[in-house]
Design a protein around this motif. Structure first.
Motif, PDB file in Angstrom:
ATOM      1  N   ARG A 128      -0.150 -17.010 -39.006  1.00  0.00           N
ATOM      2  CA  ARG A 128      -0.950 -18.568 -38.804  1.00  0.00           C
ATOM      3  C   ARG A 128      -2.322 -18.002 -39.443  1.00  0.00           C
ATOM      4  O   ARG A 128      -2.971 -17.081 -38.916  1.00  0.00           O
ATOM      5  N   ALA A 129      -2.869 -18.315 -40.281  1.00  0.00           N
ATOM      6  CA  ALA A 129      -4.337 -18.098 -40.931  1.00  0.00           C
ATOM      7  C   ALA A 129      -5.298 -18.701 -40.025  1.00  0.00           C
ATOM      8  O   ALA A 129      -5.139 -19.893 -39.174  1.00  0.00           O
ATOM      9  N   THR A 130      -6.238 -17.936 -39.806  1.00  0.00           N
ATOM     10  CA  THR A 130      -7.526 -18.371 -38.922  1.00  0.00           C
ATOM     11  C   THR A 130      -8.761 -18.790 -39.788  1.00  0.00           C
ATOM     12  O   THR A 130      -8.574 -18.440 -40.984  1.00  0.00           O
ATOM     13  N   PRO A 131      -9.756 -19.213 -39.314  1.00  0.00           N
ATOM     14  CA  PRO A 131     -11.199 -19.421 -39.887  1.00  0.00           C
ATOM     15  C   PRO A 131     -11.474 -18.146 -40.584  1.00  0.00           C
ATOM     16  O   PRO A 131     -12.047 -18.151 -41.848  1.00  0.00           O
ATOM     17  N   PHE A 132     -11.242 -16.958 -39.880  1.00  0.00           N
ATOM     18  CA  PHE A 132     -11.774 -15.831 -40.479  1.00  0.00           C
ATOM     19  C   PHE A 132     -11.155 -15.437 -41.574  1.00  0.00           C
ATOM     20  O   PHE A 132     -11.635 -14.619 -42.549  1.00  0.00           O
ATOM     21  N   THR A 133      -9.692 -15.423 -41.468  1.00  0.00           N
ATOM     22  CA  THR A 133      -9.003 -15.394 -42.663  1.00  0.00           C
ATOM     23  C   THR A 133      -9.274 -15.972 -43.814  1.00  0.00           C
ATOM     24  O   THR A 133      -9.596 -15.417 -44.995  1.00  0.00           O
ATOM     25  N   TYR A 134      -9.479 -17.243 -43.819  1.00  0.00           N
ATOM     26  CA  TYR A 134      -9.876 -18.009 -45.111  1.00  0.00           C
ATOM     27  C   TYR A 134     -11.125 -17.556 -45.408  1.00  0.00           C
ATOM     28  O   TYR A 134     -11.866 -17.441 -46.713  1.00  0.00           O
ATOM     29  N   GLY A 135     -12.406 -17.430 -44.630  1.00  0.00           N
ATOM     30  CA  GLY A 135     -13.535 -16.793 -44.842  1.00  0.00           C
ATOM     31  C   GLY A 135     -13.574 -15.486 -45.431  1.00  0.00           C
ATOM     32  O   GLY A 135     -14.320 -15.370 -46.475  1.00  0.00           O
ATOM     33  N   THR A 136     -12.478 -14.664 -45.124  1.00  0.00           N
ATOM     34  CA  THR A 136     -12.473 -13.327 -45.887  1.00  0.00           C
ATOM     35  C   THR A 136     -12.036 -13.523 -47.055  1.00  0.00           C
ATOM     36  O   THR A 136     -12.538 -13.059 -48.191  1.00  0.00           O
TER      37      THR A 136
END
Length: 298
Positions: free
Chosen positions: A22-30
């Protein structure tokens, strides 16, 4: 039966469940940061390509385009250099090279995987060992050979070697074919097909993912090849676009800045076809599972 089913059901219940990522906002930001870093040079190239001549002479480039001179894409074909001929030469060299690599790599890889011959494995090791030879070592002997054949200043030194495959492509096809069931060949032999008939009617369609991948690899190499045309071609009318773009930088007068906007237009003409080819063929690259060979029978 009930006593056997109970332990099996317990083992299934005890088996750890696989969690979906599950992608998190941190994943999308990176991912956004990495994508921005990787695309910034391409955006900068497009910004320079759309710049005016005054901006080029002043050297006031910006990453984000402030000018949109789309006429640069037509002006590049109106220079004193035959850019249209450069583009056509690149297409001819690349297409013939792709055809040669696909045909030869498929046949040689299939032969190493299926044919029985004394010393086949030793010969295959010799072929693979050629991958360790630096290209720079063979440049002079190849040039002397092609010079004696009278092929210098022609397309032949750039095209003909591709009809003899290379070790990497042979390895890809051989590994792919070796994972396919040999019962297919045996059944075809019982129907009266020879080795070439088996390859043409059965193996060739199943090798489509790996052959398309080889075609993409070959097209990427030949389309952007600079060293080969620089060594063997002398006439401007025979140069491909990768070499012709370098000549655009030499069209300015002494002391004047090269037309970097037109040079970047040529760079975009080099990059866009490869992006389109990869976009259309990426599914075949993903299907090229040389470890299991299952892609050919999907």
């Amino acid at each position: 039966m009930a006593t056997l089913a109970t332990p099996l059901s317990k083992k299934r219940q005890e088996a750890p469940a696989v969690r979906a990522f599950r992608a998190t906002p941190f994943t999308y930001g990176t991912l956004l940061i990495v994508a921005a870093i990787l695309t910034t040079p391409l955006v900068f190239v497009g910004s320079i390509a759309l710049s005016s001549d005054a901006t080029v002479n002043a050297g006031s480039y910006t990453v984000i385009p402030r000018e949109f001179h789309w006429d640069n894409f037509s002006r590049v074909f109106g220079t004193e250099l035959p850019v249209g001929t450069f583009l056509l030469n690149s297409v001819l060299i690349s297409l013939f090279s792709v055809v040669g690599q696909v045909l030869s790599s498929g046949l040689v890889g299939y032969a190493f995987a299926r044919l029985r011959a004394p010393g086949k494995n030793t010969m295959f090791l010799v072929v693979i060992a050629t991958m360790m030879i630096p290209t720079q070592i063979t440049m002079i002997p190849q040039f002397i050979l092609f010079r004696d054949l009278g092929w210098v200043n022609t397309f032949l030194p750039l095209i003909v070697p591709n009809f003899f495959s290379n070790a990497f492509n042979v390895f890809l096809v051989r590994q792919f074919v070796s994972r396919l069931p040999s019962q297919l060949d045996e059944a075809a032999m019982m129907d009266g097909l020879g080795f070439f008939g088996i390859y043409r009617r059965i193996m060739f369609p199943m090798l489509r993912p790996v052959l398309i991948a080889i075609g993409i690899f070959t097209l990427t190499h030949t389309w952007g090849d600079f060293m080969g045309p620089l060594i063997y071609l002398n006439d401007e009318s025979k140069m491909p676009l990768a070499l012709g773009v370098q000549y655009i930088t030499a069209t300015s007068q002494a002391g004047q800045a090269p037309p970097w906007n037109l040079v970047m237009v040529g760079s975009i003409l080099l990059a866009v076809p490869m992006i389109i080819v990869y976009y259309l063929g990426q599914k075949y690259l993903y299907e090229m599972d040389i470890s299991g060979g299952s892609a050919g029978v999907k």
